[in-house]
Design a protein around this motif. Structure first.
Motif, PDB file in Angstrom:
ATOM      1  N   ALA A 212       0.836  -1.209   0.000  1.00 56.29           N
ATOM      2  CA  ALA A 212       0.000   0.000   0.000  1.00 56.29           C
ATOM      3  C   ALA A 212       0.870   1.258   0.000  1.00 56.29           C
ATOM      4  CB  ALA A 212      -0.926  -0.007   1.212  1.00 56.29           C
ATOM      5  N   GLN A 213       2.013   1.213   0.697  1.00 58.37           N
ATOM      6  CA  GLN A 213       2.920   2.359   0.712  1.00 58.37           C
ATOM      7  C   GLN A 213       3.599   2.560  -0.634  1.00 58.37           C
ATOM      8  OE1 GLN A 213       5.746   2.465   4.006  1.00 58.37           O
ATOM      9  NE2 GLN A 213       4.394   1.200   5.245  1.00 58.37           N
ATOM     10  N   ARG A 214       3.899   1.451  -1.335  1.00 55.95           N
ATOM     11  CA  ARG A 214       4.724   1.521  -2.544  1.00 55.95           C
ATOM     12  C   ARG A 214       3.909   1.778  -3.815  1.00 55.95           C
ATOM     13  NH1 ARG A 214       7.614   1.212   1.264  1.00 55.95           N
ATOM     14  NH2 ARG A 214       9.365  -0.198   1.595  1.00 55.95           N
ATOM     15  N   ALA A 215       2.626   1.408  -3.805  1.00 55.20           N
ATOM     16  CA  ALA A 215       1.834   1.511  -5.033  1.00 55.20           C
ATOM     17  C   ALA A 215       1.755   2.967  -5.492  1.00 55.20           C
ATOM     18  CB  ALA A 215       0.441   0.941  -4.812  1.00 55.20           C
ATOM     19  N   ARG A 216       2.090   3.198  -6.750  1.00 59.12           N
ATOM     20  CA  ARG A 216       2.063   4.551  -7.303  1.00 59.12           C
ATOM     21  C   ARG A 216       1.026   4.676  -8.429  1.00 59.12           C
ATOM     22  NH1 ARG A 216       4.130   5.127  -3.293  1.00 59.12           N
ATOM     23  NH2 ARG A 216       6.221   5.901  -2.759  1.00 59.12           N
ATOM     24  N   SER A 217       0.948   3.678  -9.274  1.00 55.53           N
ATOM     25  CA  SER A 217       0.018   3.752 -10.400  1.00 55.53           C
ATOM     26  C   SER A 217      -1.401   3.439  -9.937  1.00 55.53           C
ATOM     27  CB  SER A 217       0.430   2.766 -11.490  1.00 55.53           C
ATOM     28  OG  SER A 217       0.238   1.437 -11.052  1.00 55.53           O
TER      29      SER A 217
ATOM     30  N   GLY B  10      -1.769  -0.300  -9.652  1.00 50.33           N
ATOM     31  CA  GLY B  10      -1.160  -0.838  -8.440  1.00 50.33           C
ATOM     32  C   GLY B  10      -2.007  -0.585  -7.211  1.00 50.33           C
ATOM     33  N   LYS B  11      -2.571   0.606  -7.097  1.00 47.98           N
ATOM     34  CA  LYS B  11      -3.413   0.931  -5.945  1.00 47.98           C
ATOM     35  C   LYS B  11      -4.679   0.081  -5.924  1.00 47.98           C
ATOM     36  CE  LYS B  11      -1.705   5.678  -5.577  1.00 47.98           C
ATOM     37  NZ  LYS B  11      -2.022   7.113  -5.735  1.00 47.98           N
ATOM     38  N   LEU B  12      -5.267  -0.147  -7.094  1.00 49.08           N
ATOM     39  CA  LEU B  12      -6.462  -0.991  -7.158  1.00 49.08           C
ATOM     40  C   LEU B  12      -6.138  -2.419  -6.725  1.00 49.08           C
ATOM     41  CD1 LEU B  12      -8.048   0.163 -10.551  1.00 49.08           C
ATOM     42  CD2 LEU B  12      -8.890   0.659  -8.248  1.00 49.08           C
ATOM     43  N   GLN B  13      -5.006  -2.933  -7.191  1.00 44.25           N
ATOM     44  CA  GLN B  13      -4.635  -4.311  -6.867  1.00 44.25           C
ATOM     45  C   GLN B  13      -4.342  -4.473  -5.380  1.00 44.25           C
ATOM     46  OE1 GLN B  13      -2.560  -6.056 -10.873  1.00 44.25           O
ATOM     47  NE2 GLN B  13      -1.480  -4.406  -9.871  1.00 44.25           N
ATOM     48  N   VAL B  14      -3.691  -3.477  -4.784  1.00 40.19           N
ATOM     49  CA  VAL B  14      -3.397  -3.539  -3.352  1.00 40.19           C
ATOM     50  C   VAL B  14      -4.691  -3.483  -2.545  1.00 40.19           C
ATOM     51  CG1 VAL B  14      -2.354  -2.323  -1.416  1.00 40.19           C
ATOM     52  CG2 VAL B  14      -1.069  -2.615  -3.527  1.00 40.19           C
ATOM     53  N   GLU B  15      -5.594  -2.582  -2.913  1.00 35.83           N
ATOM     54  CA  GLU B  15      -6.870  -2.490  -2.186  1.00 35.83           C
ATOM     55  C   GLU B  15      -7.655  -3.791  -2.289  1.00 35.83           C
ATOM     56  OE1 GLU B  15     -10.992   0.156  -1.938  1.00 35.83           O
ATOM     57  OE2 GLU B  15      -9.458   0.658  -3.437  1.00 35.83           O
ATOM     58  N   LEU B  16      -7.634  -4.411  -3.463  1.00 35.32           N
ATOM     59  CA  LEU B  16      -8.330  -5.688  -3.639  1.00 35.32           C
ATOM     60  C   LEU B  16      -7.745  -6.752  -2.731  1.00 35.32           C
ATOM     61  CD1 LEU B  16     -10.376  -7.468  -5.111  1.00 35.32           C
ATOM     62  CD2 LEU B  16      -8.677  -7.807  -6.922  1.00 35.32           C
ATOM     63  N   ALA B  17      -6.424  -6.838  -2.675  1.00 40.97           N
ATOM     64  CA  ALA B  17      -5.775  -7.833  -1.804  1.00 40.97           C
ATOM     65  C   ALA B  17      -6.096  -7.565  -0.341  1.00 40.97           C
ATOM     66  CB  ALA B  17      -4.264  -7.814  -2.032  1.00 40.97           C
TER      67      ALA B  17
END
Length: 525
Positions: free
Chosen positions: A299-304, A307-314
């Motif tokens: 969540a800290q590293r996601a920039r695009s 990436g943010k969508l994938q982190v939130e989904l996980a």
């Protein structure tokens, strides 16, 4: 009329009334116990053949009256009155022992887990009178005692004396202990404002492997921005189904956390929802497991946007089975009287909203996945070979990409510095062009929710003509890292893509070591 907690079944009405009257008593704040209260507890305990206890606040008010059985007493849930890190809970526990026994393991465990100010045991004679009072309290960490030491270094046992002869100013004692706890916290990295963590690992196998995994957890914690204060390992025949670690070890962990001023406990293993609830019930510290820590880093590293969508989904997939209703008394919020149907609890509404959000995220990621597929088709039509850099996290993939393509992709000496995939064109010495792609690093026990959420990103690897498996030659665990990456590629059905093993960071090892590695693995450096 006060509430009596504990084993109250079968009590006589007269005993109930006397127990209820206990809650109206007041103690002098500077005394641990008075002879009058000790006598009242002893007489009731002797007549009922049960342990009797009270929890008293620092103003001398009796907050809880609790009845046990002949051998033990179970205290009510005290989570709602917990205080900040580095302080005790503000209650002293006074209870009886019917057989003259000193502190039991359960007493010391309660003292630690509940963060009580003190624990006082009143011996009850055969005539129902109070004899001596045993008093114990937790000790701050001692100089030269880096790992918490023995039981004697974690608890202070005062000399047993009759109730009126203890000679201890309770308020001064607690004030001095909390001042020392605060001083210890300031002494450990005094200028560092990061959250402070204690790392815990439990293993049923090799201690060496557990310590290796714990070292990786330390690197993950530091990468997440945590200050690691200490690490603890326990080896067991099997995991404890309730706490993961044994209750005695949990007591040791919580005492150590209090001594060092830790804000959270991070477990190297993944905790079940039930284990999280059980450990959280024993402490007010924040509890994380390995998956949560990795998701937090992502969540800290996601920039695009992707990436943010994938982190939130996980994160939501991880959270959904662990969502609980902390207040079991919550009524249903919709429906019921004046409405139709049985209605929904707040917990059910939260779960429904999370499921709806998961579906929405999946749709958005699927659309982005389609866009990626179209870009890959254009590259295939242009017949530009694709080479992907894969490897364990922090192997130096982004640095190599920057060096070869003269790019400025973020490259740092920490785990998961790169999360979003990056592709650059690279012209080879023979004039041919290739696409060089940097990918998210792998790690042992990669959370399944992360792999599912990042499926679209990992599909970038599937279209590669060649995989460059980059390995940190300076890592003492390079053999295990190679195996983790190879196993992950097989699990992702990418094992058939041609691979080239390349050792990186060879400047950090002796030239002869680098040559031997290349010879043994058939690799380049």
């Amino acid at each position: 009329m006060g509430t009596i907690f504990g084993h109250t079944h079968g009590l006589k009405a007269s005993h109930r009334r006397r127990l209820e009257r206990l809650s109206h008593r007041r103690l002098p704040p500077d005394q641990i116990i008075t002879p009058e209260l000790a006598r009242a507890l002893a007489e009731l305990s002797h007549e009922m053949h049960r342990q009797v206890g009270v929890l008293v606040d620092r103003k001398g008010r009796i907050e809880y009256v609790v009845v046990g059985d002949a051998r033990q007493i179970v205290w009510p849930d005290l989570r709602r009155i917990r205080t900040s890190s580095g302080r005790f809970c503000g209650l002293r526990c006074l209870h009886t022992h019917l057989h003259g026994e000193p502190f039991t393991e359960e007493d010391l465990t309660d003292l630690a887990l509940l963060r009580l100010d003190v624990m006082a045991i009143v011996e009850v004679t055969d005539q129902g009178a109070p004899a001596r009072v045993h008093v114990a309290h937790l000790l701050p960490a001692q100089p030269g005692d880096p790992d918490g030491g023995s039981v004697a270094s974690r608890f202070q046992f005062l000399e047993p004396k009759p109730p009126g002869q203890l000679g201890v100013n309770f308020l001064e004692l607690i004030e001095s202990l909390e001042e020392e706890l605060a001083r210890n916290r300031r002494l450990v990295h005094p200028q560092d404002e990061r959250d402070r963590a204690l790392l815990v690992s439990v293993t049923t196998g090799s201690l060496a492997e557990a310590e290796e995994s714990l070292e990786e957890l330390r690197l993950l914690s530091e990468s997440a921005g945590l200050l690691v204060l200490d690490t603890l390992v326990q080896r067991r025949k099997e995991y404890d189904p309730k706490f993961l670690i044994g209750k005695g070890k949990l007591r040791e962990v919580l005492i150590r956390a209090l001594q060092l001023g830790a804000d959270m406990i991070v477990f190297d293993q993944n905790l079940t929802p039930g284990q999280v609830r059980a450990i959280t019930a024993a402490t007010d510290l924040k509890i994380l497991d390995r998956t949560q820590l990795i998701l937090d880093i992502f969540a800290q590293r996601a920039r695009s946007r992707e990436g943010k969508l994938q982190v939130e989904l996980a994160q939501l997939r991880y959270l959904l089975p662990r969502l609980t209703d902390a207040d079991t008394g919550l009524s249903r919020l919709t429906g019921g009287i004046g409405g139709r149907g049985p209605g929904e609890t707040k917990l059910e509404m939260d779960r429904r909203r999370i499921r709806d959000r998961i579906r929405h995220l999946e749709e958005q990621i699927e659309a982005l996945r389609t866009d990626r597929e179209q870009r890959r088709q254009r590259r295939r039509r242009a017949q530009i070979p694709v080479v992907s850099l894969v490897g364990y996290t922090n192997a130096g993939k982004s640095t190599l990409l920057n060096t070869l393509t003269r790019s400025c992709v973020l490259a740092e000496e920490r785990m998961f510095a790169t999360l979003d995939p990056t592709s650059r064109r690279l012209r080879l010495p023979n004039g041919e062009e290739i696409i060089l792609s940097d990918t998210v690093g792998f790690i042992r026990r990669m959370p399944p929710d992360v792999i599912r959420a990042f499926r679209a990103t990992l599909e970038e690897i599937a279209d590669s003509d060649l995989l460059i498996h980059l390995v940190d030659a300076s890592s003492p665990y390079l053999e295990q890292h190679i195996e983790v990456v190879e196993r992950t590629l097989r699990e992702l059905h990418l094992g058939d893509i041609p691979r080239l093993l390349v050792f990186n960071k060879c400047d950090l090892v002796a030239p002869e070591v680098a040559r031997n590695l290349c010879r043994n693995y058939g690799a380049l450096a």
